[in-house]
Motif scaffolding. Structure first.
Motif, short mmCIF file in Angstrom:
data_model
loop_
_atom_site.label_atom_id
_atom_site.label_comp_id
_atom_site.label_asym_id
_atom_site.label_seq_id
_atom_site.Cartn_x
_atom_site.Cartn_y
_atom_site.Cartn_z
N GLY A 91 0.27 -1.55 0.04
CA GLY A 91 0.24 0.12 -0.07
C GLY A 91 0.49 1.25 -0.27
O GLY A 91 2.12 0.60 -0.25
N THR A 92 0.50 2.34 0.60
CA THR A 92 0.94 3.08 0.36
C THR A 92 0.90 3.83 2.22
O THR A 92 -0.14 4.59 2.59
CB THR A 92 0.43 4.46 -0.46
N TYR A 93 2.37 4.68 2.11
CA TYR A 93 1.85 5.58 3.53
C TYR A 93 1.43 7.12 3.44
O TYR A 93 2.57 7.84 2.59
CB TYR A 93 3.22 5.66 4.30
N ASP A 94 0.44 6.92 3.51
CA ASP A 94 0.48 8.24 3.75
C ASP A 94 0.00 9.57 5.30
O ASP A 94 -0.78 10.37 5.20
CB ASP A 94 -0.93 8.39 3.13
N GLU A 95 0.90 8.83 6.58
CA GLU A 95 0.81 9.54 7.62
C GLU A 95 -0.60 9.33 7.69
O GLU A 95 -1.09 11.03 8.97
CB GLU A 95 1.47 10.63 7.31
N ARG A 96 -1.34 8.79 7.98
CA ARG A 96 -2.97 8.14 8.62
C ARG A 96 -3.22 7.22 9.08
O ARG A 96 -3.46 6.59 7.97
CB ARG A 96 -4.26 8.93 6.92
N PRO A 97 -4.01 6.73 9.94
CA PRO A 97 -3.86 5.61 10.15
C PRO A 97 -5.84 4.74 9.11
O PRO A 97 -5.36 3.49 9.06
CB PRO A 97 -4.83 5.52 11.46
N ASP A 98 -5.46 5.60 8.27
CA ASP A 98 -6.20 5.03 6.65
C ASP A 98 -6.54 5.36 5.58
O ASP A 98 -7.40 5.02 5.39
CB ASP A 98 -7.88 5.47 7.28
N ASP A 99 -4.76 5.65 6.02
CA ASP A 99 -3.67 5.32 4.32
C ASP A 99 -3.66 3.47 3.38
O ASP A 99 -3.97 4.04 2.80
CB ASP A 99 -3.02 6.00 4.00
N GLY A 100 -4.65 2.91 4.49
CA GLY A 100 -4.87 1.45 3.30
C GLY A 100 -3.46 1.13 3.54
O GLY A 100 -3.45 -0.38 2.99
N LEU A 101 -2.45 1.31 4.72
CA LEU A 101 -1.37 0.40 4.62
C LEU A 101 -1.70 -0.60 5.11
O LEU A 101 -2.16 -1.04 6.18
CB LEU A 101 0.01 1.71 5.36
N THR A 102 -0.84 -1.98 4.92
CA THR A 102 -0.90 -3.00 5.44
C THR A 102 0.20 -3.71 5.70
O THR A 102 1.34 -3.83 4.55
CB THR A 102 -1.69 -4.28 4.86
N LEU A 103 0.76 -4.03 6.78
CA LEU A 103 2.01 -5.12 7.65
C LEU A 103 2.22 -6.22 6.43
O LEU A 103 1.15 -6.87 7.36
CB LEU A 103 2.56 -4.43 8.75
#
Length: 217
Positions: A91-103
């Motif tokens: 995903g993309t890190y966009d400094e928001r908890p809802d940015d969709g980033l998955t570890l």
């Protein structure tokens, strides 16, 4: 034994009062910064991780604002950027908890869940919050850990039941623990450390790559 679901792990309540100084600071911030999360920040990442990343504590305008570890400050830029580069995140890190980033294969938890004044928790606060770090470790199938900074290193050893004197902190240093688990250290990915040259992005990548390999990812 199957891993316990993260939702079942003991967590501090949003109004946790176990550390009076941190609770008072949190109350002050709720008045000054009412739009912030202002609570104990929960762990974030893979529900069945191969390794845990253990940080120090939330930053006032980072995780204390967003409610997700390392999200919203410079440390997060370097941490999540490195995870994405090593394909440990999607995903993309966009400094928001809802940015969709998955570890992928890893999970992040702080040794102290609440933001401390001047980013410095006291030994008593670290010891008190270690209860929750122990619970996170006990519920996880992970056998490898990456400690970000010496305080996180000490908190990890405390939670793992190891003697601190037996394992000295050192950047990119691997510690083979008494029960076969592995702890790897890194200097904290803070702006101060990167601005002063204590830690470079390449140094951080090397430490992250070592724990990725140790975890079999």
């Amino acid at each position: 034994m199957p891993a316990i679901a993260p939702s079942a792990v003991a967590q501090p309540g949003h109004d946790c009062q176990l550390c009076p100084r941190l609770a008072e600071f949190r109350a002050e911030n709720r008045q000054k910064l009412p739009d912030y999360f202002n609570g104990p920040v929960p762990a974030f990442g893979d529900d069945k991780p191969r390794f845990l990343i253990i940080g120090l504590a939330p930053g006032l305008h980072g995780a204390n604002r967003t409610g997700r570890p390392f999200t919203g400050d410079w440390a997060g830029d370097l941490l999540f950027g490195t995870l994405l580069e090593l394909k440990l995140a999607t995903g993309t890190y966009d400094e928001r908890p809802d940015d969709g980033l998955t570890l992928r294969g890893c999970r992040i938890v702080n040794g102290v869940r609440c933001v401390p004044p001047q980013n410095k928790p006291t030994p008593a606060e670290i010891k008190t919050c270690n209860t929750f770090l122990k619970a996170e470790i006990a519920a996880s199938p992970a056998r490898c850990y990456l400690a970000l900074g010496s305080i996180a290193h000490d908190a990890a050893l405390m939670a793992l039941g190891e003697r601190r004197s037996a394992f000295k902190f050192g950047h990119n240093r691997r510690h083979d623990l008494s029960d076969g688990r592995i702890l790897i250290d890194s200097y904290h990915c803070s702006r101060y450390n990167t601005n002063t040259g204590v830690l470079t992005p390449q140094m951080f990548k090397e430490a992250m790559a070592q724990v990725k390999e140790a975890a079999g990812l």
